[in-house]
Design a protein around this motif. Structure first.
Motif, PDB file in Angstrom:
ATOM      1  N   UNK A   1       0.857  -1.207  -0.047  1.00  0.00           N
ATOM      2  CA  UNK A   1      -0.059  -0.032  -0.153  1.00  0.00           C
ATOM      3  C   UNK A   1       0.784   1.138  -0.026  1.00  0.00           C
ATOM      4  N   UNK A   2       0.623   2.157  -0.932  1.00  0.00           N
ATOM      5  CA  UNK A   2       1.387   3.536  -1.008  1.00  0.00           C
ATOM      6  C   UNK A   2       1.456   4.351   0.552  1.00  0.00           C
ATOM      7  N   UNK A   3       2.755   4.660   0.632  1.00  0.00           N
ATOM      8  CA  UNK A   3       2.472   5.421   2.277  1.00  0.00           C
ATOM      9  C   UNK A   3       2.064   6.940   1.745  1.00  0.00           C
ATOM     10  N   UNK A   4       1.023   7.272   2.237  1.00  0.00           N
ATOM     11  CA  UNK A   4       0.269   8.916   2.170  1.00  0.00           C
ATOM     12  C   UNK A   4       1.347   9.686   2.477  1.00  0.00           C
ATOM     13  N   UNK A   5       1.867   9.596   3.642  1.00  0.00           N
ATOM     14  CA  UNK A   5       2.587  10.744   4.354  1.00  0.00           C
ATOM     15  C   UNK A   5       3.874  10.851   3.715  1.00  0.00           C
ATOM     16  N   UNK A   6       4.467   9.874   3.179  1.00  0.00           N
ATOM     17  CA  UNK A   6       5.806  10.093   2.484  1.00  0.00           C
ATOM     18  C   UNK A   6       5.346  11.113   1.129  1.00  0.00           C
ATOM     19  N   UNK A   7       4.338  10.782   0.602  1.00  0.00           N
ATOM     20  CA  UNK A   7       4.109  11.886  -0.539  1.00  0.00           C
ATOM     21  C   UNK A   7       3.710  12.991  -0.116  1.00  0.00           C
ATOM     22  N   UNK A   8       3.086  13.415   1.061  1.00  0.00           N
ATOM     23  CA  UNK A   8       2.653  14.392   1.424  1.00  0.00           C
ATOM     24  C   UNK A   8       3.931  15.328   1.964  1.00  0.00           C
ATOM     25  N   UNK A   9       4.936  14.629   2.595  1.00  0.00           N
ATOM     26  CA  UNK A   9       6.446  15.184   3.118  1.00  0.00           C
ATOM     27  C   UNK A   9       7.049  15.641   1.838  1.00  0.00           C
ATOM     28  N   UNK A  10       6.857  15.001   0.739  1.00  0.00           N
ATOM     29  CA  UNK A  10       7.620  15.603  -0.674  1.00  0.00           C
ATOM     30  C   UNK A  10       7.026  16.730  -1.077  1.00  0.00           C
ATOM     31  N   UNK A  11       5.748  17.048  -0.967  1.00  0.00           N
ATOM     32  CA  UNK A  11       4.842  18.274  -1.371  1.00  0.00           C
ATOM     33  C   UNK A  11       5.668  19.283  -0.323  1.00  0.00           C
ATOM     34  N   UNK A  12       5.787  18.910   1.043  1.00  0.00           N
ATOM     35  CA  UNK A  12       6.007  19.965   2.085  1.00  0.00           C
ATOM     36  C   UNK A  12       7.642  20.308   1.635  1.00  0.00           C
ATOM     37  N   UNK A  13       8.508  19.372   1.354  1.00  0.00           N
ATOM     38  CA  UNK A  13      10.004  19.751   1.160  1.00  0.00           C
ATOM     39  C   UNK A  13      10.007  20.322   0.050  1.00  0.00           C
ATOM     40  N   UNK A  14       9.122  20.160  -1.328  1.00  0.00           N
ATOM     41  CA  UNK A  14       9.177  20.988  -2.378  1.00  0.00           C
ATOM     42  C   UNK A  14       8.851  22.384  -2.164  1.00  0.00           C
ATOM     43  N   UNK A  15       7.793  22.532  -1.353  1.00  0.00           N
ATOM     44  CA  UNK A  15       7.263  23.898  -1.111  1.00  0.00           C
ATOM     45  C   UNK A  15       8.390  24.641  -0.378  1.00  0.00           C
ATOM     46  N   UNK A 195      -8.409  13.802  12.814  1.00  0.00           N
ATOM     47  CA  UNK A 195      -8.116  15.211  12.328  1.00  0.00           C
ATOM     48  C   UNK A 195      -7.024  15.862  12.729  1.00  0.00           C
ATOM     49  N   UNK A 196      -6.383  16.707  11.687  1.00  0.00           N
ATOM     50  CA  UNK A 196      -5.132  17.244  12.345  1.00  0.00           C
ATOM     51  C   UNK A 196      -5.434  18.923  11.824  1.00  0.00           C
ATOM     52  N   UNK A 197      -4.942  19.772  12.890  1.00  0.00           N
ATOM     53  CA  UNK A 197      -4.852  21.236  12.662  1.00  0.00           C
ATOM     54  C   UNK A 197      -3.793  21.448  11.637  1.00  0.00           C
ATOM     55  N   UNK A 198      -2.785  20.619  11.546  1.00  0.00           N
ATOM     56  CA  UNK A 198      -1.513  20.708  10.486  1.00  0.00           C
ATOM     57  C   UNK A 198      -2.063  20.154   9.412  1.00  0.00           C
ATOM     58  N   UNK A 199      -2.593  20.850   8.331  1.00  0.00           N
ATOM     59  CA  UNK A 199      -3.010  20.235   7.015  1.00  0.00           C
ATOM     60  C   UNK A 199      -2.114  19.316   6.291  1.00  0.00           C
ATOM     61  N   UNK A 200      -0.622  19.222   6.662  1.00  0.00           N
ATOM     62  CA  UNK A 200       0.137  18.541   6.111  1.00  0.00           C
ATOM     63  C   UNK A 200       0.233  17.176   6.659  1.00  0.00           C
ATOM     64  N   UNK A 201      -0.417  16.816   7.527  1.00  0.00           N
ATOM     65  CA  UNK A 201      -0.419  15.422   8.374  1.00  0.00           C
ATOM     66  C   UNK A 201      -1.751  14.883   7.938  1.00  0.00           C
ATOM     67  N   UNK A 202      -1.635  13.626   7.536  1.00  0.00           N
ATOM     68  CA  UNK A 202      -3.106  12.760   7.185  1.00  0.00           C
ATOM     69  C   UNK A 202      -3.000  11.330   7.794  1.00  0.00           C
ATOM     70  N   UNK A 203      -3.979  10.698   8.259  1.00  0.00           N
ATOM     71  CA  UNK A 203      -3.671   9.310   8.521  1.00  0.00           C
ATOM     72  C   UNK A 203      -3.513   8.322   7.236  1.00  0.00           C
ATOM     73  N   UNK A 204      -2.525   7.181   7.599  1.00  0.00           N
ATOM     74  CA  UNK A 204      -2.465   6.383   6.652  1.00  0.00           C
ATOM     75  C   UNK A 204      -3.546   5.542   6.326  1.00  0.00           C
ATOM     76  N   UNK A 205      -4.137   5.490   4.898  1.00  0.00           N
ATOM     77  CA  UNK A 205      -5.253   4.648   4.909  1.00  0.00           C
ATOM     78  C   UNK A 205      -5.228   3.429   5.165  1.00  0.00           C
ATOM     79  N   UNK A 206      -4.058   2.797   5.407  1.00  0.00           N
ATOM     80  CA  UNK A 206      -3.855   1.461   6.044  1.00  0.00           C
ATOM     81  C   UNK A 206      -4.489   1.402   7.211  1.00  0.00           C
TER      82      UNK A 206
END
Length: 217
Positions: A1-15, A195-206
């Motif tokens: 299963x893809x790790x969602x948080x890894x993908x989100x962390x990449x967006x944060x790093x790019x930003x 739910x997270x106040x930090x929009x960059x953090x989401x639960x893993x679908x797994x």
């Protein structure tokens, strides 16, 4: 299963490489202030009954929570809007996992304050197979305890990066939901809530899927 948080962390790093530090600081301040309100502790939690809702989908058809729950347990994803790359990434991960949700006898809907036209764009652009529902002024999100108003200093920042939230949402309230994911049993009981106040953090679908009751078809 893809790790969602890894993908989100990449967006944060790019930003962080693309955006000036003083502009990044505006978003950091908004997250810190929202977190400080204690909103994460006030969300509708495990064991609670969800408020019933009836919201329009991308075609304007009303979708009723009680009709959905009559068919199976429900995963509900609250997202901010198609302008948010984190939300879109999360929707795409759920798109790819949707067959697993269905195999287990579950259903999935995503809810945001954006207009039905914006939901229609999102669905077409990202091939989303599940309903995207419009929660005008975050009224349902409010009942889940996850709605807030974007502060003035952040509104100016969004305007400066051409994120026109009143246009996307079709009204001027500047209300948004915390990104949140719920698993709801067929009797309307919350089995999982995050739910997270930090929009960059989401639960893993797994982790979410681990709380979805498996139903025989």
């Amino acid at each position: 299963m893809p790790h969602l948080q890894d993908q989100l962390d990449e967006i944060t790093a790019n930003t962080r490489t693309l955006v000036q530090p003083e502009r990044l600081a505006i978003g950091e301040r908004a997250v810190e202030e929202l977190f400080a309100t204690g909103i994460e502790q006030k969300i509708l939690g495990v064991g609670a009954k969800i408020p019933e809702f009836a919201l329009p989908d991308a075609n304007g058809r009303r979708v009723n929570s009680s009709d959905l729950l009559a068919l199976g347990p429900l995963v509900v994803n609250f997202f901010r809007g198609r302008w948010c790359p984190y939300c879109v990434t999360e929707l795409e991960v759920w798109r790819d996992l949707y067959p697993i949700v269905r195999e287990r006898g579950g259903l999935l809907v995503a809810i945001s304050p954006q207009t039905t036209r914006q939901s229609d764009f999102t669905q077409g652009q990202h091939n989303i197979p599940f309903p995207l529902l419009r929660d005008e002024e975050c009224r349902v999100a409010e009942q889940f305890g996850i709605a807030y108003t974007v502060p003035d200093f952040q509104r100016q920042y969004y305007r400066s990066v051409l994120v026109n939230i009143p246009f996307v949402n079709g009204e001027e309230s500047w209300r948004l939901p915390l990104p949140a994911t719920y698993v709801i049993d067929m009797d309307g009981t919350v089995l999982y809530a995050e739910a997270h106040a930090d929009y960059r953090v989401r639960p893993e679908p797994e982790d979410v899927l681990a709380h979805l009751p498996v139903r025989a078809h």
